[in-house]
Design a protein around this motif. Structure first.
Motif, PDB file in Angstrom:
ATOM      1  N   LYS A  76       0.758  -1.326   0.017  1.00 31.21           N
ATOM      2  CA  LYS A  76      -0.090  -0.122  -0.342  1.00 31.21           C
ATOM      3  C   LYS A  76       0.859   1.431   0.275  1.00 31.21           C
ATOM      4  O   LYS A  76       0.461   2.214  -0.848  1.00 31.21           O
ATOM      5  CB  LYS A  76      -1.117  -0.135   1.415  1.00 31.21           C
ATOM      6  N   ASN A 102      -4.663  -3.257   6.243  1.00 31.96           N
ATOM      7  CA  ASN A 102      -2.828  -2.062   5.355  1.00 31.96           C
ATOM      8  C   ASN A 102      -2.886  -1.027   5.448  1.00 31.96           C
ATOM      9  O   ASN A 102      -2.284  -0.567   5.313  1.00 31.96           O
ATOM     10  CB  ASN A 102      -2.723  -2.813   4.337  1.00 31.96           C
ATOM     11  N   GLY A 203      -8.499  -7.880  -3.928  1.00 36.92           N
ATOM     12  CA  GLY A 203      -9.430  -8.297  -3.159  1.00 36.92           C
ATOM     13  C   GLY A 203     -10.513  -7.320  -4.004  1.00 36.92           C
ATOM     14  O   GLY A 203     -11.631  -7.646  -4.441  1.00 36.92           O
ATOM     15  N   ASN A 204     -10.118  -5.805  -3.539  1.00 41.32           N
ATOM     16  CA  ASN A 204     -10.929  -3.943  -3.872  1.00 41.32           C
ATOM     17  C   ASN A 204     -10.573  -4.492  -5.593  1.00 41.32           C
ATOM     18  O   ASN A 204     -11.028  -3.371  -6.762  1.00 41.32           O
ATOM     19  CB  ASN A 204     -10.272  -3.329  -3.406  1.00 41.32           C
ATOM     20  N   LEU A 205      -9.573  -4.911  -6.393  1.00 39.42           N
ATOM     21  CA  LEU A 205      -9.062  -5.451  -7.709  1.00 39.42           C
ATOM     22  C   LEU A 205      -7.852  -3.984  -7.623  1.00 39.42           C
ATOM     23  O   LEU A 205      -7.971  -3.307  -9.200  1.00 39.42           O
ATOM     24  CB  LEU A 205     -10.327  -5.325  -8.113  1.00 39.42           C
ATOM     25  N   GLY A 206      -7.533  -2.889  -6.800  1.00 36.75           N
ATOM     26  CA  GLY A 206      -6.643  -1.972  -6.964  1.00 36.75           C
ATOM     27  C   GLY A 206      -5.467  -2.375  -7.656  1.00 36.75           C
ATOM     28  O   GLY A 206      -5.387  -1.901  -9.076  1.00 36.75           O
ATOM     29  N   ASN A 207      -4.884  -3.990  -6.844  1.00 31.84           N
ATOM     30  CA  ASN A 207      -3.442  -4.224  -7.938  1.00 31.84           C
ATOM     31  C   ASN A 207      -4.257  -4.837  -9.119  1.00 31.84           C
ATOM     32  O   ASN A 207      -2.935  -4.273  -9.835  1.00 31.84           O
ATOM     33  CB  ASN A 207      -2.839  -5.094  -7.007  1.00 31.84           C
ATOM     34  N   THR A 339       2.227  -9.836  -1.108  1.00 29.59           N
ATOM     35  CA  THR A 339       1.473  -8.218  -0.459  1.00 29.59           C
ATOM     36  C   THR A 339       1.705  -7.560   0.226  1.00 29.59           C
ATOM     37  O   THR A 339       1.891  -6.388   0.885  1.00 29.59           O
ATOM     38  CB  THR A 339      -0.039  -8.416  -0.835  1.00 29.59           C
TER      39      THR A 339
HETATM   40  C1  LIG Z   1      -1.832  -7.893   1.853  1.00 28.77           C
HETATM   41  C2  LIG Z   1      -2.883  -7.749   1.098  1.00 28.77           C
HETATM   42  N1  LIG Z   1      -2.825  -8.672   0.007  1.00 28.77           N
HETATM   43  C3  LIG Z   1      -3.920  -8.765  -1.440  1.00 28.77           C
HETATM   44  C4  LIG Z   1      -4.778  -7.151  -0.901  1.00 28.77           C
HETATM   45  C5  LIG Z   1      -5.697  -6.867  -2.224  1.00 28.77           C
HETATM   46  O1  LIG Z   1      -5.508  -5.783  -3.088  1.00 28.77           O
HETATM   47  P1  LIG Z   1      -6.376  -5.620  -4.103  1.00 28.77           P
HETATM   48  O2  LIG Z   1      -7.496  -4.457  -3.150  1.00 28.77           O
HETATM   49  O3  LIG Z   1      -5.875  -4.018  -4.756  1.00 28.77           O
HETATM   50  O4  LIG Z   1      -7.206  -6.367  -4.907  1.00 28.77           O
HETATM   51  C6  LIG Z   1      -4.996  -6.312  -0.225  1.00 28.77           C
HETATM   52  C7  LIG Z   1      -5.477  -5.033   0.100  1.00 28.77           C
HETATM   53  O5  LIG Z   1      -5.834  -5.040   1.566  1.00 28.77           O
HETATM   54  C8  LIG Z   1      -3.925  -6.041   1.269  1.00 28.77           C
HETATM   55  O6  LIG Z   1      -3.446  -5.204   2.394  1.00 28.77           O
END
Ligand SMILES: Cc1ncc(COP(=O)(O)O)c(C=O)c1O
Length: 401
Positions: A76, A102, A203-207, A339
């Motif tokens: 993050k 995070n 998860g939230n798909l930002g990555n 992550t």
């Molecule tokens: C450790 C970790 N991995 C993966 C994710 C998911 O990332 P995204 O929300 O960009 O898909 C998060 C999101 O909070 C995270 O903290």
């Protein structure tokens, strides 16, 4: 654009250009003036090579980009340095986010560094203790919401729309710009020779959105000649993106999320349209893995001395699943993005080690054991430790095991 510009900056040890995000300034945020930048020297994370982990996945060419080794222990920070800098530049008075933990920890740290006020909203149930303690330590006003992440995000988005705060979730475009640097840096680590796949938890798909954009831009400016395929991995109990992928991305159907991996316990991902574009444009894939398998993958990564939080290990479990199906070929090169740091969620690690998690996954486990405070008891434990070499890693590994 010549990679030389970015490669020369690798020698820098101090200053904002030594950040693994601002090193790629021309591709991240070329307009922002240096005086506005808030950096904790994020990025420059290691790319690990572990034969034990690769063997478990069933391929030889597996590398782990450890984004858990950022300043606050997760990826993050990559997006936060850009988004907080921008918010400061625009004169924002109050910065806020909804978070599974995070994002809250990261926002809190960057706001502390910039002396900006911030509020974080996290689910009352299931925010990992490492993350919660960070948000408090860095001085964020921390609100525990009686609801899940999706509810917290709805609340904070509505307030941002009313103008009451600056929203720092990954719907903030500057977060995505910063997170692109994960891809630029891993390509740089590999001498600008792309791998076949980049695997990551979703998860939230930002990555997913950020990685797709980074690859499009890297192709456009000539840093690479072909793009790796993206592999987004969800937990089976929180897998609306994987389900939509199976249906040809007809539409997103939100779910009530449930998984041991609290960071990806998200049922209504905000960046769905951009993530679909990323998967389509790279010929990528989305897969869901059971909690038992992601915990097993975590135990394998932990036992390699690398360590990660539960959500991160989903990436490795997803690679193994696709190798078993023959969708990832044994000779292909895969980079898994880890992550978050192993210390983020100590409760889950301890519960796993004590055998308290359901459903029971197999995999390396080591205790803890209690002993009396006597030399005799210690000697007996040492003898047992010598006699018990590292246990094999769970389900039979793929070829090369
Ligand atoms: C450790 C970790 N991995 C993966 C994710 C998911 O990332 P995204 O929300 O960009 O898909 C998060 C999101 O909070 C995270 O903290």
């Amino acid at each position: 654009m010549a990679p030389r510009l970015f490669d020369q900056r690798l020698a820098l040890r101090r200053g904002w250009l030594s950040s693994g995000v601002w090193r790629f300034r021309e591709l991240v945020d070329p307009e922002l003036d240096e005086a506005a930048i808030v950096t904790l020297r994020e990025g420059s994370t290691p790319l690990y090579d572990s034969s034990a982990v690769a063997r478990w996945a069933g391929i030889e060419g597996l590398l782990l980009k450890h984004e858990g080794l950022n300043p606050t222990g997760s990826f993050k920070d990559r997006g936060m340095t850009v988004a907080v800098s921008r918010a400061r530049r625009s004169g924002a008075q109050l910065l806020a986010c909804a978070s599974t933990g995070n994002t809250a920890a990261s926002l809190a740290a960057y706001c502390a560094a910039a002396r900006l006020a911030c509020v974080v909203l996290a689910p009352l149930d299931g925010t990992a203790v490492g993350k919660l303690s960070q948000a408090l330590a860095y001085g964020a006003r921390t609100l525990l919401v009686r609801g899940d992440f999706d509810a917290a995000l709805r609340l904070v988005r509505a307030e941002a729309a009313r103008g009451g705060l600056a929203l720092l979730n990954s719907v903030n475009p500057f977060r995505i710009e910063g997170q692109k640097a994960i891809v630029f840096e891993l390509l740089q680590d590999l001498g600008w020779q792309p791998p076949d796949w980049i695997a990551f938890p979703a998860g939230n798909l930002g990555n997913c959105a950020a990685f797709g954009k980074a690859l499009r831009e890297a192709l456009q400016v000539g840093l690479i000649e072909r793009a790796p395929r993206l592999l987004a991995v969800q937990a089976a109990g929180a897998a609306p993106f994987a389900a939509a992928f199976e249906r040809g991305f007809d539409a997103l159907e939100p779910v009530a999320p449930s998984t041991v991996a609290s960071a990806i316990r998200i049922g209504d991902p905000a960046s769905y349209p951009r993530a679909v574009r990323a998967i389509r444009s790279t010929g990528g894939c989305v897969v869901a893995v059971e909690d038992a398998h992601l915990l097993e993958a975590k135990a394998v990564i932990d036992r390699a001395g690398i360590g990660c939080e539960p959500a991160s290990a989903a990436a490795l479990a997803g690679v193994r699943a696709l190798v078993e199906r023959g969708a990832v070929l044994r000779g292909e090169r895969v980079v898994c993005v880890l992550t978050g740091h192993v210390l983020k969620d100590p409760d889950t690690t301890l519960a796993w080690q004590r055998g308290e998690l359901e459903p029971q996954a197999c995999g390396p486990r080591s205790g803890p054991e209690q002993i009396d405070a006597t030399e005799d008891a210690l000697r007996r434990a040492l003898a047992a430790a010598r006699a018990r070499p590292d246990p094999p890693s769970g389900r039979s590994a793929g070829s090369g095991a």
